[in-house]
Design a protein around this motif. Structure first.
Motif, mmCIF file in Angstrom:
data_model
loop_
_atom_site.group_PDB
_atom_site.id
_atom_site.type_symbol
_atom_site.label_atom_id
_atom_site.label_comp_id
_atom_site.label_asym_id
_atom_site.label_seq_id
_atom_site.Cartn_x
_atom_site.Cartn_y
_atom_site.Cartn_z
ATOM 1 N N MET A 1 1.044 -1.294 0.135
ATOM 2 C CA MET A 1 0.083 0.176 -0.036
ATOM 3 C C MET A 1 0.909 1.219 0.030
ATOM 4 S SD MET A 1 -3.016 -0.842 -0.277
ATOM 5 C CE MET A 1 -2.608 -2.694 -1.014
ATOM 6 N N ARG A 2 1.866 1.094 0.777
ATOM 7 C CA ARG A 2 2.747 2.486 0.974
ATOM 8 C C ARG A 2 3.598 2.780 -0.522
ATOM 9 N NH1 ARG A 2 1.382 6.013 1.601
ATOM 10 N NH2 ARG A 2 3.492 7.102 2.085
ATOM 11 N N ARG A 3 3.866 1.663 -0.992
ATOM 12 C CA ARG A 3 4.653 1.745 -2.344
ATOM 13 C C ARG A 3 3.765 2.349 -3.462
ATOM 14 N NH1 ARG A 3 5.401 -1.956 -6.380
ATOM 15 N NH2 ARG A 3 4.732 -3.775 -5.054
ATOM 16 N N PRO B 1 -2.313 5.705 1.995
ATOM 17 C CA PRO B 1 -2.019 6.059 3.125
ATOM 18 C C PRO B 1 -2.321 5.069 4.535
ATOM 19 C CG PRO B 1 -3.942 7.443 2.920
ATOM 20 C CD PRO B 1 -3.265 6.720 1.425
ATOM 21 N N VAL B 2 -1.308 4.685 5.166
ATOM 22 C CA VAL B 2 -1.651 3.777 6.449
ATOM 23 C C VAL B 2 -1.197 4.330 7.588
ATOM 24 C CG1 VAL B 2 -1.237 1.865 4.759
ATOM 25 C CG2 VAL B 2 0.809 2.884 6.220
ATOM 26 N N LEU C 1 -7.153 6.006 6.622
ATOM 27 C CA LEU C 1 -5.983 5.305 6.630
ATOM 28 C C LEU C 1 -6.506 3.727 6.533
ATOM 29 C CD1 LEU C 1 -4.018 6.985 9.743
ATOM 30 C CD2 LEU C 1 -3.701 7.455 7.385
ATOM 31 N N LEU C 2 -5.294 3.122 5.610
ATOM 32 C CA LEU C 2 -5.909 1.785 5.454
ATOM 33 C C LEU C 2 -5.194 0.939 6.610
ATOM 34 C CD1 LEU C 2 -6.231 -0.387 2.196
ATOM 35 C CD2 LEU C 2 -4.644 -1.268 3.986
ATOM 36 N N ILE C 3 -6.022 -0.047 7.215
ATOM 37 C CA ILE C 3 -5.265 -1.042 8.097
ATOM 38 C C ILE C 3 -5.075 -2.368 7.728
ATOM 39 C CG2 ILE C 3 -5.667 0.437 10.161
ATOM 40 C CD1 ILE C 3 -8.273 -1.040 10.810
#
Length: 303
Positions: free
Chosen positions: A107-109, A113-114, A257-259
């Motif tokens: 996800m970060r790549r 947002p996390v 934010l994705l969890i």
């Protein structure tokens, strides 16, 4: 013909999908992936359920792979894929989604947002690890936990150090996340089918528990997600290689934010909260994408 890869029809979500498949006029069969074998070597690879050759029996599969048998289940899915059978979840997507750290890395790549997250296996600088996240409270999570199990809130540095040290000594894979206080024990679950969000709900934890999973007794209510939340959910599902997913977000001061992304999302809670027939949406997705095998091809399978 559709194969439901699941251990039992007593599982609510599996049963719901089977009901909607039959209602739409499809032949659907439960395939317990834990009882499947794959043969490789001379001749084309084959998939067996017990002693029955099911290699060419199905136009599509719907994997519902349990956490304890992820590797084997994904290998069975992979063999169906290699036989050009449509799957609602790619094998690689299943294994990626099962590991929460791998999901967050992807996800970060991709720019999703996390929450501030840290993973380590070094027991010698636990205090520094906690400080890197801004100090306590911190969330400690198992990398492959499900249904809210293996999620711990450490409210003090002392308790955090004790819990983290114990996990490290047990060789248990964990990661730490900053506690987002403004989320207030709530998260948002969005069900993605294909390239759209079909159902969304907010989950609020019980008074004595910060976890907002339905399996932990959380309260649920239907919501209308923001466009940003919908785009995040659809993108996350696509980035992992899934056709169907449950995407969990929390709402922070910085935005959603994705969890977590779940490759086999439960249907009971979200269908009840939203009155959306998610199982039917999944069958519609299969209908749009699966190609029927020619009868001459199917007849090659032994009776």
């Amino acid at each position: 013909d559709i194969a439901l890869l699941s251990v039992s029809l007593t599982v609510h979500s599996t049963r719901r999908i089977a009901e909607e498949a039959e209602r739409a006029g499809h032949y659907v069969e439960l395939i317990d992936h834990t009882k499947c074998s794959v043969t490789l070597g001379e001749g084309p690879p084959k998939i067996f359920l017990g002693e029955e050759d099911v290699t060419h029996e199905f136009d599509a599969i719907i994997p519902r792979i349990g956490a304890k048998v992820t590797r084997h289940g994904a290998a069975i899915v992979k063999q169906f894929e290699m036989n050009n059978v449509f799957s609602t979840a790619r094998s690689l997507g299943i294994t990626r989604a099962r590991n929460k750290v791998r999901t967050l890395q992807i996800m970060r790549r991709k720019g999703v947002p996390v929450p501030p997250t840290l993973f380590s296996i070094n027991p010698d600088n636990i205090e520094a690890q906690i400080e890197l996240l801004g100090g306590p409270p911190v969330i400690i999570k198992l990398q492959e936990g499900t249904h809210g199990y293996g999620v711990i809130l450490a409210e003090s540095k002392k308790s955090a150090k004790s819990i983290i040290d114990t996990f490290y000594k047990m060789d248990t894979n964990i990661f730490l996340q900053q506690f987002i206080s403004e989320a207030n024990g709530e998260d948002v679950r969005l069900i993605v089918v294909g390239n759209r969000v079909v159902a969304s709900m907010k989950r609020k934890s019980k008074l004595d528990d910060f976890r907002s999973n339905v399996h932990q007794g959380a309260e649920t209510e239907a919501i209308i997600p923001t466009e940003k939340e919908k785009n995040m959910a659809v993108s996350a599902t696509k980035y992992l290689g899934l056709g169907v997913a449950g995407v969990d977000l929390i709402r922070s001061k910085q935005g959603p934010l994705l969890i977590e992304v779940n490759a086999s999302p439960g249907l009971r809670g979200i269908e009840a909260a939203t009155n959306v027939n998610v199982a039917k949406e999944i069958i519609n997705y299969v209908e749009r994408n699966a190609r029927r095998k020619p009868k001459s091809y199917k007849s090659m399978a032994p009776k």
